[in-house]
Design a protein around this motif. Structure first.
Motif, PDB file in Angstrom:
ATOM      1  N   ALA A   6     -38.989  38.238  45.943  1.00  0.00           N
ATOM      2  CA  ALA A   6     -39.092  39.663  45.606  1.00  0.00           C
ATOM      3  C   ALA A   6     -39.959  39.845  44.366  1.00  0.00           C
ATOM      4  O   ALA A   6     -39.639  39.322  43.298  1.00  0.00           O
ATOM      5  N   ILE A   7     -41.068  40.559  44.521  1.00  0.00           N
ATOM      6  CA  ILE A   7     -41.949  40.850  43.384  1.00  0.00           C
ATOM      7  C   ILE A   7     -41.591  42.245  42.903  1.00  0.00           C
ATOM      8  O   ILE A   7     -41.683  43.217  43.662  1.00  0.00           O
ATOM      9  N   ILE A   8     -41.145  42.319  41.658  1.00  0.00           N
ATOM     10  CA  ILE A   8     -40.653  43.602  41.153  1.00  0.00           C
ATOM     11  C   ILE A   8     -41.303  43.936  39.808  1.00  0.00           C
ATOM     12  O   ILE A   8     -41.850  43.066  39.138  1.00  0.00           O
ATOM     13  N   ILE A  60     -31.613  45.228  45.732  1.00  0.00           N
ATOM     14  CA  ILE A  60     -32.958  45.250  45.127  1.00  0.00           C
ATOM     15  C   ILE A  60     -33.559  46.650  45.260  1.00  0.00           C
ATOM     16  O   ILE A  60     -34.135  47.196  44.318  1.00  0.00           O
ATOM     17  N   ARG A  61     -33.397  47.239  46.450  1.00  0.00           N
ATOM     18  CA  ARG A  61     -33.963  48.580  46.687  1.00  0.00           C
ATOM     19  C   ARG A  61     -33.385  49.603  45.706  1.00  0.00           C
ATOM     20  O   ARG A  61     -34.094  50.416  45.125  1.00  0.00           O
ATOM     21  N   GLU A  62     -32.071  49.547  45.527  1.00  0.00           N
ATOM     22  CA  GLU A  62     -31.386  50.499  44.642  1.00  0.00           C
ATOM     23  C   GLU A  62     -31.894  50.453  43.206  1.00  0.00           C
ATOM     24  O   GLU A  62     -31.861  51.439  42.494  1.00  0.00           O
ATOM     25  N   HIS A  63     -32.325  49.259  42.769  1.00  0.00           N
ATOM     26  CA  HIS A  63     -32.664  49.088  41.352  1.00  0.00           C
ATOM     27  C   HIS A  63     -34.167  48.946  41.086  1.00  0.00           C
ATOM     28  O   HIS A  63     -34.561  48.691  39.960  1.00  0.00           O
ATOM     29  N   SER A  64     -34.979  49.117  42.130  1.00  0.00           N
ATOM     30  CA  SER A  64     -36.441  49.024  41.948  1.00  0.00           C
ATOM     31  C   SER A  64     -37.053  50.410  42.141  1.00  0.00           C
ATOM     32  O   SER A  64     -36.770  51.075  43.132  1.00  0.00           O
ATOM     33  N   HIS A  65     -37.883  50.785  41.215  1.00  0.00           N
ATOM     34  CA  HIS A  65     -38.455  52.135  41.271  1.00  0.00           C
ATOM     35  C   HIS A  65     -39.970  52.045  41.365  1.00  0.00           C
ATOM     36  O   HIS A  65     -40.595  51.227  40.692  1.00  0.00           O
ATOM     37  N   SER A  66     -40.550  52.912  42.178  1.00  0.00           N
ATOM     38  CA  SER A  66     -42.012  52.923  42.229  1.00  0.00           C
ATOM     39  C   SER A  66     -42.545  53.744  41.057  1.00  0.00           C
ATOM     40  O   SER A  66     -41.857  54.633  40.544  1.00  0.00           O
ATOM     41  N   ARG A  67     -43.741  53.400  40.622  1.00  0.00           N
ATOM     42  CA  ARG A  67     -44.353  54.059  39.464  1.00  0.00           C
ATOM     43  C   ARG A  67     -45.807  54.355  39.759  1.00  0.00           C
ATOM     44  O   ARG A  67     -46.459  53.601  40.472  1.00  0.00           O
ATOM     45  N   LYS A  68     -46.274  55.431  39.152  1.00  0.00           N
ATOM     46  CA  LYS A  68     -47.705  55.724  39.257  1.00  0.00           C
ATOM     47  C   LYS A  68     -48.385  55.139  38.022  1.00  0.00           C
ATOM     48  O   LYS A  68     -47.868  55.228  36.910  1.00  0.00           O
ATOM     49  N   GLN A  69     -49.513  54.493  38.261  1.00  0.00           N
ATOM     50  CA  GLN A  69     -50.225  53.864  37.150  1.00  0.00           C
ATOM     51  C   GLN A  69     -51.705  54.216  37.238  1.00  0.00           C
ATOM     52  O   GLN A  69     -52.266  54.244  38.338  1.00  0.00           O
ATOM     53  N   MET A  70     -52.312  54.499  36.093  1.00  0.00           N
ATOM     54  CA  MET A  70     -53.742  54.801  36.077  1.00  0.00           C
ATOM     55  C   MET A  70     -54.509  53.503  35.806  1.00  0.00           C
ATOM     56  O   MET A  70     -54.155  52.749  34.901  1.00  0.00           O
ATOM     57  N   ILE A  71     -55.533  53.264  36.607  1.00  0.00           N
ATOM     58  CA  ILE A  71     -56.378  52.088  36.347  1.00  0.00           C
ATOM     59  C   ILE A  71     -57.826  52.531  36.210  1.00  0.00           C
ATOM     60  O   ILE A  71     -58.235  53.524  36.819  1.00  0.00           O
ATOM     61  N   THR A  90     -50.030  53.707  43.137  1.00  0.00           N
ATOM     62  CA  THR A  90     -48.563  53.649  43.136  1.00  0.00           C
ATOM     63  C   THR A  90     -48.142  52.196  43.231  1.00  0.00           C
ATOM     64  O   THR A  90     -48.550  51.482  44.150  1.00  0.00           O
ATOM     65  N   VAL A  91     -47.349  51.754  42.278  1.00  0.00           N
ATOM     66  CA  VAL A  91     -46.912  50.350  42.232  1.00  0.00           C
ATOM     67  C   VAL A  91     -45.424  50.263  42.571  1.00  0.00           C
ATOM     68  O   VAL A  91     -44.616  50.984  41.991  1.00  0.00           O
ATOM     69  N   GLY A  92     -45.121  49.384  43.506  1.00  0.00           N
ATOM     70  CA  GLY A  92     -43.711  49.088  43.827  1.00  0.00           C
ATOM     71  C   GLY A  92     -43.030  50.239  44.534  1.00  0.00           C
ATOM     72  O   GLY A  92     -43.714  51.016  45.137  1.00  0.00           O
ATOM     73  N   GLY A  93     -41.742  50.335  44.416  1.00  0.00           N
ATOM     74  CA  GLY A  93     -40.663  49.547  43.935  1.00  0.00           C
ATOM     75  C   GLY A  93     -40.753  48.042  44.002  1.00  0.00           C
ATOM     76  O   GLY A  93     -41.042  47.378  42.998  1.00  0.00           O
ATOM     77  N   ALA A  94     -40.515  47.432  45.158  1.00  0.00           N
ATOM     78  CA  ALA A  94     -40.490  45.980  45.222  1.00  0.00           C
ATOM     79  C   ALA A  94     -41.296  45.534  46.435  1.00  0.00           C
ATOM     80  O   ALA A  94     -41.339  46.220  47.441  1.00  0.00           O
ATOM     81  N   THR A  95     -41.950  44.378  46.285  1.00  0.00           N
ATOM     82  CA  THR A  95     -42.644  43.766  47.422  1.00  0.00           C
ATOM     83  C   THR A  95     -41.825  42.550  47.825  1.00  0.00           C
ATOM     84  O   THR A  95     -41.577  41.667  46.995  1.00  0.00           O
ATOM     85  N   ILE A  96     -41.381  42.538  49.081  1.00  0.00           N
ATOM     86  CA  ILE A  96     -40.387  41.540  49.496  1.00  0.00           C
ATOM     87  C   ILE A  96     -40.904  40.679  50.645  1.00  0.00           C
ATOM     88  O   ILE A  96     -41.464  41.202  51.613  1.00  0.00           O
ATOM     89  N   PHE A  97     -40.681  39.395  50.548  1.00  0.00           N
ATOM     90  CA  PHE A  97     -40.901  38.472  51.666  1.00  0.00           C
ATOM     91  C   PHE A  97     -39.563  37.792  51.941  1.00  0.00           C
ATOM     92  O   PHE A  97     -38.881  37.377  50.997  1.00  0.00           O
ATOM     93  N   VAL A  98     -39.188  37.692  53.210  1.00  0.00           N
ATOM     94  CA  VAL A  98     -37.983  36.935  53.574  1.00  0.00           C
ATOM     95  C   VAL A  98     -38.444  35.773  54.445  1.00  0.00           C
ATOM     96  O   VAL A  98     -39.063  35.991  55.493  1.00  0.00           O
TER      97      VAL A  98
END
Ligand code: 2BA
Length: 107
Positions: A6-8, A60-71, A90-98
Protein backbone atom coordinates in the motif's frame (compact mmCIF):
# COMPACT_ATOMS: atom_id res chain seq x y z
CA UNK A 1 -1.60 -15.95 2.10
CA UNK A 2 -1.49 -12.50 0.52
CA UNK A 3 0.74 -9.46 0.68
CA UNK A 4 -0.79 -6.01 0.48
CA UNK A 5 1.58 -3.34 -0.84
CA UNK A 6 0.00 0.00 0.00
CA UNK A 7 1.49 3.32 -1.13
CA UNK A 8 0.02 6.06 1.00
CA UNK A 9 0.51 9.75 1.67
CA UNK A 10 3.16 10.52 4.28
CA UNK A 11 0.61 12.56 6.25
CA UNK A 12 -1.73 9.56 6.57
CA UNK A 13 0.96 7.02 7.46
CA UNK A 14 0.73 7.22 11.26
CA UNK A 15 -3.03 7.07 11.28
CA UNK A 16 -3.11 4.08 8.87
CA UNK A 17 -0.44 2.07 10.71
CA UNK A 18 -2.08 2.74 14.10
CA UNK A 19 -5.50 1.67 12.80
CA UNK A 20 -4.03 -1.48 11.19
CA UNK A 21 -2.26 -2.40 14.39
CA UNK A 22 -5.44 -1.81 16.43
CA UNK A 23 -7.28 -4.18 14.07
CA UNK A 24 -4.62 -6.86 14.57
CA UNK A 25 -2.63 -6.44 11.34
CA UNK A 26 1.17 -6.43 11.31
CA UNK A 27 2.79 -4.03 8.87
CA UNK A 28 6.24 -2.91 7.78
CA UNK A 29 6.68 0.71 6.84
CA UNK A 30 9.11 1.80 4.14
CA UNK A 31 10.01 5.39 3.28
CA UNK A 32 9.53 5.72 -0.48
CA UNK A 33 9.44 8.40 -3.16
CA UNK A 34 6.85 8.77 -5.89
CA UNK A 35 8.39 8.64 -9.36
CA UNK A 36 6.22 11.44 -10.74
CA UNK A 37 6.16 14.12 -8.03
CA UNK A 38 9.47 12.94 -6.51
CA UNK A 39 7.85 13.57 -3.13
CA UNK A 40 8.14 11.32 -0.10
CA UNK A 41 5.39 8.80 0.49
CA UNK A 42 5.11 5.66 2.60
CA UNK A 43 4.83 2.07 1.40
CA UNK A 44 3.33 -0.47 3.79
CA UNK A 45 3.87 -4.23 3.49
CA UNK A 46 1.09 -6.20 5.16
CA UNK A 47 1.18 -10.01 5.17
CA UNK A 48 -2.17 -11.62 5.97
CA UNK A 49 -4.63 -14.43 5.33
CA UNK A 50 -6.66 -14.03 2.16
CA UNK A 51 -9.93 -13.90 4.12
CA UNK A 52 -8.71 -10.80 5.98
CA UNK A 53 -7.80 -8.77 2.88
CA UNK A 54 -11.16 -6.94 2.60
CA UNK A 55 -11.00 -5.88 6.26
CA UNK A 56 -7.45 -4.55 5.92
CA UNK A 57 -8.32 -2.67 2.72
CA UNK A 58 -11.27 -1.06 4.48
CA UNK A 59 -9.02 0.13 7.34
CA UNK A 60 -6.57 1.63 4.82
CA UNK A 61 -9.40 3.24 2.85
CA UNK A 62 -10.90 4.82 5.97
CA UNK A 63 -7.62 6.47 6.95
CA UNK A 64 -6.24 7.52 3.54
CA UNK A 65 -7.33 10.81 2.06
CA UNK A 66 -6.85 12.11 -1.45
CA UNK A 67 -5.27 15.54 -1.83
CA UNK A 68 -4.95 18.09 -4.57
CA UNK A 69 -1.40 19.17 -5.25
CA UNK A 70 -0.02 21.85 -7.55
CA UNK A 71 3.01 20.90 -9.64
CA UNK A 72 5.04 23.11 -11.97
CA UNK A 73 4.07 22.62 -15.61
CA UNK A 74 7.43 22.05 -17.26
CA UNK A 75 7.87 22.93 -20.93
CA UNK A 76 8.25 19.23 -21.62
CA UNK A 77 4.71 18.62 -20.35
CA UNK A 78 3.08 21.76 -21.81
CA UNK A 79 5.01 23.25 -24.74
CA UNK A 80 2.33 25.96 -25.24
CA UNK A 81 3.63 29.43 -24.21
CA UNK A 82 0.19 30.34 -22.77
CA UNK A 83 -0.01 27.20 -20.64
CA UNK A 84 -0.49 27.74 -16.88
CA UNK A 85 2.65 27.76 -14.71
CA UNK A 86 1.19 25.11 -12.40
CA UNK A 87 -1.00 22.08 -12.93
CA UNK A 88 -3.21 20.48 -10.30
CA UNK A 89 -2.98 16.72 -9.72
CA UNK A 90 -5.01 14.57 -7.35
CA UNK A 91 -2.82 12.31 -5.23
CA UNK A 92 -4.08 9.21 -3.45
CA UNK A 93 -5.80 8.25 -1.08
CA UNK A 94 -3.89 4.99 -1.40
CA UNK A 95 -2.43 2.96 -4.25
CA UNK A 96 -2.81 -0.72 -3.45
CA UNK A 97 -1.42 -3.94 -4.88
CA UNK A 98 -2.52 -7.32 -3.50
CA UNK A 99 -0.17 -10.16 -4.44
CA UNK A 100 0.02 -13.89 -3.76
CA UNK A 101 2.64 -15.07 -1.27
CA UNK A 102 4.27 -18.34 -2.29
CA UNK A 103 5.82 -19.01 1.10
CA UNK A 104 5.85 -17.36 4.51
CA UNK A 105 8.56 -18.29 7.01
CA UNK A 106 9.63 -16.72 10.24
CA UNK A 107 12.91 -17.99 11.76
P1 2BA B 1 3.88 9.80 -7.77
O1 2BA B 1 4.46 8.94 -8.83
O2 2BA B 1 4.70 10.90 -7.24
O3 2BA B 1 2.50 10.38 -8.36
C1 2BA B 1 1.74 11.35 -7.64
C2 2BA B 1 0.46 11.70 -8.38
O4 2BA B 1 0.79 12.34 -9.63
C3 2BA B 1 -0.38 10.48 -8.77
O5 2BA B 1 -1.23 10.15 -7.70
C4 2BA B 1 -1.14 10.99 -10.00
O6 2BA B 1 -2.27 11.78 -9.61
C5 2BA B 1 -0.14 11.93 -10.63
N1 2BA B 1 0.62 11.28 -11.70
C6 2BA B 1 1.48 10.24 -11.61
N2 2BA B 1 2.04 9.95 -12.80
C7 2BA B 1 1.52 10.83 -13.68
C8 2BA B 1 1.69 11.07 -15.09
N3 2BA B 1 2.53 10.33 -15.83
N4 2BA B 1 0.98 12.09 -15.65
C9 2BA B 1 0.13 12.85 -14.92
N5 2BA B 1 -0.06 12.69 -13.60
C10 2BA B 1 0.60 11.69 -12.98
P2 2BA B 1 -1.58 8.63 -7.40
O7 2BA B 1 -2.01 7.97 -8.67
O8 2BA B 1 -2.54 8.63 -6.28
O9 2BA B 1 -0.22 7.93 -6.97
C11 2BA B 1 0.38 8.19 -5.71
C12 2BA B 1 1.71 7.46 -5.62
O10 2BA B 1 1.45 6.05 -5.71
C13 2BA B 1 2.66 7.74 -6.78
O11 2BA B 1 3.41 8.92 -6.53
C14 2BA B 1 3.54 6.49 -6.79
O12 2BA B 1 4.51 6.57 -5.74
C15 2BA B 1 2.53 5.41 -6.42
N6 2BA B 1 1.96 4.75 -7.60
C16 2BA B 1 0.87 5.10 -8.28
N7 2BA B 1 0.60 4.27 -9.29
C17 2BA B 1 1.60 3.35 -9.25
C18 2BA B 1 1.90 2.20 -10.07
N8 2BA B 1 1.14 1.81 -11.11
N9 2BA B 1 3.00 1.47 -9.74
C19 2BA B 1 3.79 1.83 -8.70
N10 2BA B 1 3.55 2.90 -7.90
C20 2BA B 1 2.47 3.65 -8.18
Amino acid sequence: MKLIIAIINRDDANSVTRALSKSGFSSTRLSTTGGFLMAGNVTLLIGLEESKVPQALEVIREHSHSRKQMIPATTAVTPNAYAPANVEVTVGGATIFVVDVEQFQRF
